[in-house]
Write a protein that holds these residues in place. Structure first.
Motif, PDB file in Angstrom:
ATOM      1  N   LYS A 182       0.815  -1.223   0.000  1.00  0.00           N
ATOM      2  CA  LYS A 182       0.000   0.000   0.000  1.00  0.00           C
ATOM      3  C   LYS A 182       0.844   1.267   0.000  1.00  0.00           C
ATOM      4  CE  LYS A 182      -3.577   0.414   2.537  1.00  0.00           C
ATOM      5  NZ  LYS A 182      -4.518   0.672   1.441  1.00  0.00           N
ATOM      6  N   LYS A 183       2.175   1.090   0.018  1.00  0.00           N
ATOM      7  CA  LYS A 183       3.096   2.229   0.138  1.00  0.00           C
ATOM      8  C   LYS A 183       2.801   3.040   1.398  1.00  0.00           C
ATOM      9  CE  LYS A 183       3.894   2.576  -4.851  1.00  0.00           C
ATOM     10  NZ  LYS A 183       5.203   1.898  -4.746  1.00  0.00           N
ATOM     11  N   TYR A 184       2.444   2.321   2.457  1.00  0.00           N
ATOM     12  CA  TYR A 184       2.182   2.955   3.747  1.00  0.00           C
ATOM     13  C   TYR A 184       3.505   3.073   4.507  1.00  0.00           C
ATOM     14  CZ  TYR A 184       0.341   3.610   8.467  1.00  0.00           C
ATOM     15  OH  TYR A 184       0.078   4.086   9.724  1.00  0.00           O
ATOM     16  N   PRO A 185       3.857   4.239   5.037  1.00  0.00           N
ATOM     17  CA  PRO A 185       5.190   4.447   5.621  1.00  0.00           C
ATOM     18  C   PRO A 185       5.351   3.974   7.049  1.00  0.00           C
ATOM     19  CG  PRO A 185       3.971   6.496   5.653  1.00  0.00           C
ATOM     20  CD  PRO A 185       3.103   5.504   4.923  1.00  0.00           C
ATOM     21  N   GLY A 186       4.283   3.497   7.680  1.00  0.00           N
ATOM     22  CA  GLY A 186       4.419   3.029   9.047  1.00  0.00           C
ATOM     23  C   GLY A 186       4.533   4.169  10.043  1.00  0.00           C
ATOM     24  N   GLY A 187       5.265   3.907  11.119  1.00  0.00           N
ATOM     25  CA  GLY A 187       5.352   4.869  12.215  1.00  0.00           C
ATOM     26  C   GLY A 187       6.480   5.870  12.065  1.00  0.00           C
ATOM     27  N   GLN A 188       6.436   6.675  11.025  1.00  0.00           N
ATOM     28  CA  GLN A 188       7.447   7.714  10.831  1.00  0.00           C
ATOM     29  C   GLN A 188       7.377   8.719  11.990  1.00  0.00           C
ATOM     30  OE1 GLN A 188       9.647   7.715   8.247  1.00  0.00           O
ATOM     31  NE2 GLN A 188       8.728   5.903   7.300  1.00  0.00           N
ATOM     32  N   MET A 189       8.513   9.222  12.400  1.00  0.00           N
ATOM     33  CA  MET A 189       8.551  10.178  13.509  1.00  0.00           C
ATOM     34  C   MET A 189       7.948  11.528  13.116  1.00  0.00           C
ATOM     35  SD  MET A 189       9.719   8.646  16.154  1.00  0.00           S
ATOM     36  CE  MET A 189      10.195   9.982  17.244  1.00  0.00           C
ATOM     37  N   ALA A 190       8.181  11.954  11.889  1.00  0.00           N
ATOM     38  CA  ALA A 190       7.680  13.261  11.447  1.00  0.00           C
ATOM     39  C   ALA A 190       7.732  13.345   9.933  1.00  0.00           C
ATOM     40  CB  ALA A 190       8.505  14.386  12.069  1.00  0.00           C
ATOM     41  N   TYR A 191       6.965  14.302   9.384  1.00  0.00           N
ATOM     42  CA  TYR A 191       6.936  14.549   7.945  1.00  0.00           C
ATOM     43  C   TYR A 191       7.221  16.022   7.637  1.00  0.00           C
ATOM     44  CZ  TYR A 191       4.430  10.065   7.918  1.00  0.00           C
ATOM     45  OH  TYR A 191       4.076   8.755   8.091  1.00  0.00           O
ATOM     46  N   MET A 192       7.845  16.694   8.566  1.00  0.00           N
ATOM     47  CA  MET A 192       8.025  18.134   8.420  1.00  0.00           C
ATOM     48  C   MET A 192       8.811  18.515   7.181  1.00  0.00           C
ATOM     49  SD  MET A 192       6.327  19.543  10.811  1.00  0.00           S
ATOM     50  CE  MET A 192       6.983  21.208  10.679  1.00  0.00           C
ATOM     51  N   ASP A 193       9.764  17.676   6.787  1.00  0.00           N
ATOM     52  CA  ASP A 193      10.627  18.024   5.655  1.00  0.00           C
ATOM     53  C   ASP A 193       9.958  17.801   4.301  1.00  0.00           C
ATOM     54  OD1 ASP A 193      10.619  15.325   6.220  1.00  0.00           O
ATOM     55  OD2 ASP A 193      12.618  14.986   5.379  1.00  0.00           O
ATOM     56  N   ILE A 194       8.812  17.089   4.281  1.00  0.00           N
ATOM     57  CA  ILE A 194       8.168  16.798   2.996  1.00  0.00           C
ATOM     58  C   ILE A 194       6.690  17.159   2.969  1.00  0.00           C
ATOM     59  CG2 ILE A 194       9.780  14.914   2.482  1.00  0.00           C
ATOM     60  CD1 ILE A 194       7.526  12.970   3.283  1.00  0.00           C
TER      61      ILE A 194
ATOM     62  N   PHE B 168       4.413  12.576  -4.584  1.00  0.00           N
ATOM     63  CA  PHE B 168       4.320  11.469  -3.636  1.00  0.00           C
ATOM     64  C   PHE B 168       5.715  10.984  -3.264  1.00  0.00           C
ATOM     65  CE2 PHE B 168       4.166   6.884  -2.773  1.00  0.00           C
ATOM     66  CZ  PHE B 168       3.246   6.858  -1.727  1.00  0.00           C
ATOM     67  N   HIS B 169       5.960  10.741  -1.986  1.00  0.00           N
ATOM     68  CA  HIS B 169       7.240  10.227  -1.517  1.00  0.00           C
ATOM     69  C   HIS B 169       7.086   8.753  -1.164  1.00  0.00           C
ATOM     70  CE1 HIS B 169       9.616  14.014  -1.047  1.00  0.00           C
ATOM     71  NE2 HIS B 169       8.404  14.538  -1.057  1.00  0.00           N
ATOM     72  N   ASP B 170       7.803   7.907  -1.861  1.00  0.00           N
ATOM     73  CA  ASP B 170       7.794   6.477  -1.592  1.00  0.00           C
ATOM     74  C   ASP B 170       8.833   6.215  -0.508  1.00  0.00           C
ATOM     75  OD1 ASP B 170       7.534   3.780  -1.564  1.00  0.00           O
ATOM     76  OD2 ASP B 170       7.932   3.468  -3.701  1.00  0.00           O
ATOM     77  N   MET B 171       8.376   6.038   0.732  1.00  0.00           N
ATOM     78  CA  MET B 171       9.275   5.940   1.883  1.00  0.00           C
ATOM     79  C   MET B 171       9.389   4.507   2.376  1.00  0.00           C
ATOM     80  SD  MET B 171       7.674   9.227   3.900  1.00  0.00           S
ATOM     81  CE  MET B 171       8.983   9.287   5.129  1.00  0.00           C
ATOM     82  N   GLU B 172      10.560   4.154   2.859  1.00  0.00           N
ATOM     83  CA  GLU B 172      10.750   2.864   3.501  1.00  0.00           C
ATOM     84  C   GLU B 172       9.977   2.869   4.818  1.00  0.00           C
ATOM     85  OE1 GLU B 172      12.240  -1.061   3.984  1.00  0.00           O
ATOM     86  OE2 GLU B 172      12.035   0.292   2.266  1.00  0.00           O
ATOM     87  N   PRO B 173       9.064   1.896   5.035  1.00  0.00           N
ATOM     88  CA  PRO B 173       8.257   1.915   6.260  1.00  0.00           C
ATOM     89  C   PRO B 173       9.085   1.673   7.513  1.00  0.00           C
ATOM     90  CG  PRO B 173       7.898  -0.115   5.038  1.00  0.00           C
ATOM     91  CD  PRO B 173       8.716   0.772   4.155  1.00  0.00           C
ATOM     92  N   ILE B 174       8.578   2.164   8.611  1.00  0.00           N
ATOM     93  CA  ILE B 174       9.232   2.020   9.905  1.00  0.00           C
ATOM     94  C   ILE B 174       8.253   1.389  10.882  1.00  0.00           C
ATOM     95  CG2 ILE B 174      10.216   3.254  11.880  1.00  0.00           C
ATOM     96  CD1 ILE B 174      11.311   5.313   9.975  1.00  0.00           C
TER      97      ILE B 174
END
Length: 253
Positions: free
Chosen positions: A222-234, A240-246
């Motif tokens: 689903k291209k869901y990023p999981g528990g990212q700490m923050a998205y302030m920089d993007i 769309f940012h394809d991020m490695e999930p956490i």
């Protein structure tokens, strides 16, 4: 079976891939609320019950049965959830995502005992919008339901195990449960099927720290990023940012 619930013109995987199925709605509530496991657990327990790991993921230590004592019951559960969420060209299915172990662990904990719910009588049949009004604990419902799936398989296919049947034969048995055509004690078979289906999806999309969604592959589909700490920089970016999930596990390391 589940095809009747899919949006018109979409396959189940396309539905997931398009992001129309809200992850947040799947992992809420009490199902995954009760059990966090320390990553220092001995990985040798993963085969102590005759089970087999599904790959070399970071949470293989989670793959040990805690509720289902009989391997036959666990194999029936595994085959059933794989039909609800099968592997295909888009990504892994329920077994590869460790969904059977997720459900097993939840049944061994507070969710299996309905610990956070009012469970005193009287017990009367409620409206569809009220959910199951049953005195039956989830752990007992799953044990009864899984064994009835096996019983239906043997009765319909000359003593064959459910997990040895073809996919079409397995689907036909699950369809009987979904339609409420199998007699159960304490709840209808359609209510059990709904319970099994929701638990399967939660195992696919919950944080891996709870035992399912192995390697975060459910999120990756689903291209869901999981528990990212923050998205302030993007957060103000239009693309769309394809991020490695956490996982939550990574925040505790």
């Amino acid at each position: 079976m589940a095809d009747e619930k899919k949006p018109s013109g979409l396959t189940r995987r396309e539905f997931i891939k398009n992001g129309s199925f809200a992850v947040g709605g799947l992992i809420g509530g009490g199902l995954i609320g009760g059990m966090l496991f320390n990553s220092s657990s001995d990985t040798s327990t993963s085969t102590s019950n005759g089970d087999h790991n599904h790959g070399n993921g970071s949470n293989d230590y989670m793959e040990a049965r805690m509720f289902f004592k009989r391997q036959e019951d666990f194999r029936v559960l595994s085959a059933a959830v794989e039909r609800i969420f099968p592997e295909d060209e888009v990504g892994p299915g329920a077994i590869a995502l460790s969904v059977p172990y997720f459900i097993d662990r939840q049944l061994a904990g507070s969710w299996g005992f309905n610990a956070r719910e009012y469970m005193d009588g009287p017990f009367e049949e409620g409206e569809d919008t009220q959910g199951t009004q049953s005195a039956l604990l989830r752990r007992d419902a799953f044990l009864q339901g899984v064994r009835l799936i096996q019983k239906e398989a043997k009765a319909s296919h000359d003593g064959e195990n459910y997990f040895d049947l073809t996919e079409e034969q397995q689907d036909a048995i699950l369809e009987k449960f979904e339609a409420g055509d199998v007699e159960m004690n304490g709840m209808s078979s359609s209510q059990f099927f709904s319970l099994l289906r929701v638990a399967t999806l939660r195992g696919v999309y919950s944080d891996p720290v709870y035992g399912g969604n192995k390697n975060m592959d459910g999120w990756r589909m689903k291209k869901y990023p999981g528990g990212q700490m923050a998205y302030m920089d993007i957060i103000e970016d239009e693309e769309f940012h394809d991020m490695e999930p956490i996982s939550l596990h990574e925040h505790h390391n």
